[in-house]
Motif scaffolding. Structure first.
Motif, PDB file in Angstrom:
ATOM      1  N   LYS A  58      21.367   8.265  -1.618  1.00 36.69           N
ATOM      2  CA  LYS A  58      23.097   8.813  -2.084  1.00 36.69           C
ATOM      3  C   LYS A  58      23.244  10.296  -2.792  1.00 36.69           C
ATOM      4  O   LYS A  58      24.264  10.462  -2.006  1.00 36.69           O
ATOM      5  CB  LYS A  58      23.618   7.302  -2.856  1.00 36.69           C
ATOM      6  N   PHE A  59      22.461  10.293  -3.859  1.00 33.65           N
ATOM      7  CA  PHE A  59      22.803  11.214  -4.268  1.00 33.65           C
ATOM      8  C   PHE A  59      22.483  13.156  -3.527  1.00 33.65           C
ATOM      9  O   PHE A  59      23.429  13.659  -3.403  1.00 33.65           O
ATOM     10  CB  PHE A  59      21.776  12.118  -5.853  1.00 33.65           C
ATOM     11  N   ALA A  60      21.185  12.675  -2.969  1.00 31.26           N
ATOM     12  CA  ALA A  60      21.169  13.595  -1.975  1.00 31.26           C
ATOM     13  C   ALA A  60      22.357  14.175  -1.051  1.00 31.26           C
ATOM     14  O   ALA A  60      22.151  15.683  -0.253  1.00 31.26           O
ATOM     15  CB  ALA A  60      20.504  13.580  -1.191  1.00 31.26           C
ATOM     16  N   ALA A  61      23.194  13.514   0.209  1.00 34.19           N
ATOM     17  CA  ALA A  61      23.813  13.222   0.014  1.00 34.19           C
ATOM     18  C   ALA A  61      25.237  13.599   0.294  1.00 34.19           C
ATOM     19  O   ALA A  61      25.907  14.050   0.825  1.00 34.19           O
ATOM     20  CB  ALA A  61      24.340  11.586   1.827  1.00 34.19           C
ATOM     21  N   GLN A  62      24.993  13.564  -0.929  1.00 38.80           N
ATOM     22  CA  GLN A  62      26.597  14.477  -1.696  1.00 38.80           C
ATOM     23  C   GLN A  62      26.455  15.607  -1.934  1.00 38.80           C
ATOM     24  O   GLN A  62      25.567  16.228  -2.010  1.00 38.80           O
ATOM     25  CB  GLN A  62      26.163  13.745  -3.569  1.00 38.80           C
ATOM     26  N   GLU A  63      27.653  16.762  -1.697  1.00 37.56           N
ATOM     27  CA  GLU A  63      27.894  17.982  -1.766  1.00 37.56           C
ATOM     28  C   GLU A  63      27.978  18.170  -3.589  1.00 37.56           C
ATOM     29  O   GLU A  63      29.482  18.712  -3.737  1.00 37.56           O
ATOM     30  CB  GLU A  63      29.090  18.224  -1.066  1.00 37.56           C
ATOM     31  N   LEU A  64      26.750  18.690  -3.851  1.00 36.83           N
ATOM     32  CA  LEU A  64      27.191  18.877  -5.915  1.00 36.83           C
ATOM     33  C   LEU A  64      27.222  20.881  -6.071  1.00 36.83           C
ATOM     34  O   LEU A  64      27.462  20.791  -6.962  1.00 36.83           O
ATOM     35  CB  LEU A  64      26.132  18.371  -5.966  1.00 36.83           C
ATOM     36  N   GLY A  65      27.135  21.011  -5.132  1.00 36.21           N
ATOM     37  CA  GLY A  65      26.831  22.155  -5.799  1.00 36.21           C
ATOM     38  C   GLY A  65      25.633  22.997  -5.938  1.00 36.21           C
ATOM     39  O   GLY A  65      24.970  22.106  -5.952  1.00 36.21           O
ATOM     40  N   LYS A  66      25.499  24.216  -7.248  1.00 36.61           N
ATOM     41  CA  LYS A  66      24.308  24.593  -7.631  1.00 36.61           C
ATOM     42  C   LYS A  66      24.225  22.994  -9.231  1.00 36.61           C
ATOM     43  O   LYS A  66      23.234  23.568  -9.286  1.00 36.61           O
ATOM     44  CB  LYS A  66      24.953  25.511  -8.858  1.00 36.61           C
ATOM     45  N   TYR A  67      25.282  22.422  -9.339  1.00 38.11           N
ATOM     46  CA  TYR A  67      24.476  21.058  -9.866  1.00 38.11           C
ATOM     47  C   TYR A  67      24.027  20.594  -9.220  1.00 38.11           C
ATOM     48  O   TYR A  67      24.687  19.198  -9.063  1.00 38.11           O
ATOM     49  CB  TYR A  67      25.786  20.754 -11.054  1.00 38.11           C
ATOM     50  N   ARG A  68      22.456  20.248  -9.414  1.00 43.72           N
ATOM     51  CA  ARG A  68      21.922  19.273  -9.010  1.00 43.72           C
ATOM     52  C   ARG A  68      21.325  17.981  -9.659  1.00 43.72           C
ATOM     53  O   ARG A  68      20.783  18.324 -10.806  1.00 43.72           O
ATOM     54  CB  ARG A  68      20.580  19.609  -8.146  1.00 43.72           C
ATOM     55  N   LEU A  69      21.079  16.501  -9.751  1.00 43.68           N
ATOM     56  CA  LEU A  69      20.617  15.785 -10.115  1.00 43.68           C
ATOM     57  C   LEU A  69      19.280  15.701  -9.106  1.00 43.68           C
ATOM     58  O   LEU A  69      18.815  15.717  -8.469  1.00 43.68           O
ATOM     59  CB  LEU A  69      21.407  14.740 -10.121  1.00 43.68           C
TER      60      LEU A  69
END
Length: 164
Positions: A58-69
């Motif tokens: 689910k996190f991989a599918a998000q567009e988080l810009g330069k702030y990745r988990l």
């Protein structure tokens, strides 16, 4: 030969966390122990639990810009399931374990400014989208805090610039 066991002192008997040592090396942790912690994190990354695998997807599918988990991040002597270190946000999935050790780890992470979000594995499996929404909202709030702190600094005056 006697075997050493890990014991956790009650919260009342503990002192504050010692100051951080050299960058990335945590709270004065021995090299052998730190290497073992990193190896444990690698093993956890290779063999994720169902809740961890679902949340990672689910996190991989998000567009988080330069702030990745990032997954299975070592912070001091703790391993958190996901972390965004620039924003100092960490996510932990509760899958059982000793509550005394968990409380101690949470306290030490919060002492260095890490916001820890904890979710039971059953909640992650039941409604992963709600967990992702909560985590992203916390990341946005931390980003806003950083941005507000940046704006609060006084702007340089014209005299401080270069003279020609």
């Amino acid at each position: 030969m006697t075997k050493k066991t890990l014991t956790v002192r009650p919260l009342e008997e503990r002192t504050e966390a010692p100051p951080l040592q050299k960058r990335g090396r945590g709270w004065n942790i021995g090299e052998k122990r730190l290497d073992a912690i990193h190896e444990m994190a690698r093993a956890m990354k290779r063999e994720p639990t169902p809740a961890h695998a679902l949340l990672a997807e689910k996190f991989a599918a998000q567009e988080l810009g330069k702030y990745r988990l990032h997954r299975q991040v070592v912070i001091g002597s703790a391993i958190v399931d996901f972390a965004c270190q620039p924003l100092k946000v960490a996510v932990s999935i509760d899958e059982g374990g000793d509550p005394a050790i968990t409380a101690r780890r949470d306290k030490s992470l919060e002492a260095v400014g890490i916001q820890l979000l904890r979710f039971p594995a059953a909640d992650v499996l039941a409604d992963p989208d709600a967990v992702v929404t909560t985590v992203i909202a916390a990341m946005k709030a931390r980003w806003e805090e950083r941005r507000a702190r940046g704006r609060a600094r006084p702007a340089p005056s014209a005299r401080q610039g270069y003279s020609r």
